[in-house]
Motif scaffolding. Structure first.
Motif, PDB file in Angstrom:
ATOM      1  N   GLN A 206       0.830  -1.203   0.000  1.00  0.00           N
ATOM      2  CA  GLN A 206       0.000   0.000   0.000  1.00  0.00           C
ATOM      3  C   GLN A 206       0.871   1.262   0.000  1.00  0.00           C
ATOM      4  O   GLN A 206       0.466   2.306  -0.526  1.00  0.00           O
ATOM      5  N   ASN A 209       1.203   2.211  -3.496  1.00  0.00           N
ATOM      6  CA  ASN A 209      -0.048   2.801  -3.994  1.00  0.00           C
ATOM      7  C   ASN A 209      -0.198   4.250  -3.557  1.00  0.00           C
ATOM      8  O   ASN A 209      -0.528   5.124  -4.357  1.00  0.00           O
ATOM      9  N   GLN A 210       0.036   4.498  -2.283  1.00  0.00           N
ATOM     10  CA  GLN A 210      -0.189   5.861  -1.791  1.00  0.00           C
ATOM     11  C   GLN A 210       0.918   6.819  -2.216  1.00  0.00           C
ATOM     12  O   GLN A 210       0.692   8.022  -2.314  1.00  0.00           O
ATOM     13  N   GLY A 212       2.000   6.713  -5.111  1.00  0.00           N
ATOM     14  CA  GLY A 212       1.661   6.943  -6.519  1.00  0.00           C
ATOM     15  C   GLY A 212       2.572   6.047  -7.354  1.00  0.00           C
ATOM     16  O   GLY A 212       3.790   6.195  -7.302  1.00  0.00           O
ATOM     17  N   LEU A 213       1.999   5.108  -8.115  1.00  0.00           N
ATOM     18  CA  LEU A 213       2.830   4.101  -8.773  1.00  0.00           C
ATOM     19  C   LEU A 213       3.788   4.693  -9.799  1.00  0.00           C
ATOM     20  O   LEU A 213       4.929   4.232  -9.930  1.00  0.00           O
ATOM     21  N   LYS A 240       1.600  -1.941 -13.722  1.00  0.00           N
ATOM     22  CA  LYS A 240       0.505  -1.254 -13.000  1.00  0.00           C
ATOM     23  C   LYS A 240       0.612   0.263 -13.161  1.00  0.00           C
ATOM     24  O   LYS A 240      -0.392   0.956 -13.286  1.00  0.00           O
ATOM     25  N   GLY A 245      -3.244   1.623 -12.672  1.00  0.00           N
ATOM     26  CA  GLY A 245      -3.980   0.817 -11.687  1.00  0.00           C
ATOM     27  C   GLY A 245      -3.336   0.892 -10.312  1.00  0.00           C
ATOM     28  O   GLY A 245      -2.534   1.783 -10.010  1.00  0.00           O
ATOM     29  N   LYS A 246      -3.709  -0.074  -9.465  1.00  0.00           N
ATOM     30  CA  LYS A 246      -3.145  -0.182  -8.120  1.00  0.00           C
ATOM     31  C   LYS A 246      -2.694  -1.614  -7.909  1.00  0.00           C
ATOM     32  O   LYS A 246      -3.115  -2.523  -8.608  1.00  0.00           O
ATOM     33  N   ILE A 247      -1.818  -1.775  -6.901  1.00  0.00           N
ATOM     34  CA  ILE A 247      -1.320  -3.118  -6.590  1.00  0.00           C
ATOM     35  C   ILE A 247      -2.325  -3.828  -5.696  1.00  0.00           C
ATOM     36  O   ILE A 247      -2.794  -3.244  -4.738  1.00  0.00           O
TER      37      ILE A 247
END
Length: 247
Positions: A206, A209-210, A212-213, A240, A245-247
């Motif tokens: 996460q 994700n937070q 920013g990928l 991703k 997208g997100k992981i």
């Protein structure tokens, strides 16, 4: 819960239920070298030792880890698990990889461990002396002898924080990509509750994700160029990030 290649769904379900009955939080990992938590946690400790080998003041290393959100600094943790155990694990891993036709290159972390054990006879907390001194009835303090690694180097604190977080997050993502982990959820839960990964992030995956990928990919590329392959972005991060997208 470590799942073998012949573990049935029924057996896994019973193990999962039992773990919850004894008040623990279960995550499922597949049977690979280092599994998940030990493997990823090892990258955190190793990064601290690498920073020491580079010449960073040990107090700055420990403080950067705490500011990153880790519960304890890597040098303190290394003392707790003992330097001799880490040396043994590294030697056995190297032998196993060589048997597979691969190699585990030596790093500054290996040199630090070897010097501490064989030159300074400092093997960790259980032996009464490691990166810290353990005076009877007193508070532990960093050993003054660590100044032998001191160099005129200035690694910014934020760079150290990024190294601690990214080296773990990227390896956690490799675990997901390689099938060691079966879900990102298991990775996030296991990283926080299993190894104390900075709780403010929501977990090692996460964190990416937070962050920013796309930004995380750029940061990983920068760290790889400067510090080496351990910061190489897994293909899953590239994919991703490209997909938004997100992981």
């Amino acid at each position: 819960i470590i799942k073998g290649k012949n573990t049935s769904a029924e057996t896994l379900a019973k193990a999962y239920d039992f773990v919850q009955q004894i008040g623990k939080i279960p995550i499922v990992v597949n049977d690979r070298r280092g599994f998940f938590t030990s493997r990823v946690f090892g990258t955190f400790v190793q990064e601290g030792l690498r920073l020491l080998a580079e010449g960073v003041h040990p107090a700055r290393i420990e403080m950067a880890a705490l500011k990153a959100g880790m519960p304890v600094g890597p040098l303190a943790i290394q003392d707790e698990v003992s330097l001799t155990l880490s040396e043994h694990v590294a030697n056995e891993t190297r032998k196993a990889l060589q048997a597979e036709g691969k190699d585990l290159p030596r790093s500054g972390a290996d040199d630090v461990i070897e010097t501490m054990i064989h030159q300074f006879q400092r093997k960790g907390k259980a032996a009464g002396a490691g990166f810290y001194d353990y005076p009877e009835g007193g508070k532990k303090q960093l050993w003054e002898g660590l100044s032998c690694w001191k160099k005129d180097i200035d690694v910014p604190e934020q760079e150290m924080i990024d190294r601690f977080l990214f080296v773990q997050a990227l390896d956690a993502l490799r675990c997901l990509e390689e099938g060691v982990l079966e879900s990102a959820l298991d990775g996030n839960i296991g990283s926080i509750f299993g190894i104390g990964f900075a709780p403010w992030t929501g977990g090692a995956l996460q964190f990416l994700n937070q962050y920013g990928l796309e930004k995380a990919l750029l940061r990983a590329n920068t760290l790889q160029a400067k510090y080496g392959e351990r910061f190489k972005a897994p293909q899953m991060l590239r994919d991703k990030a490209a997909q938004g997208g997100k992981i």
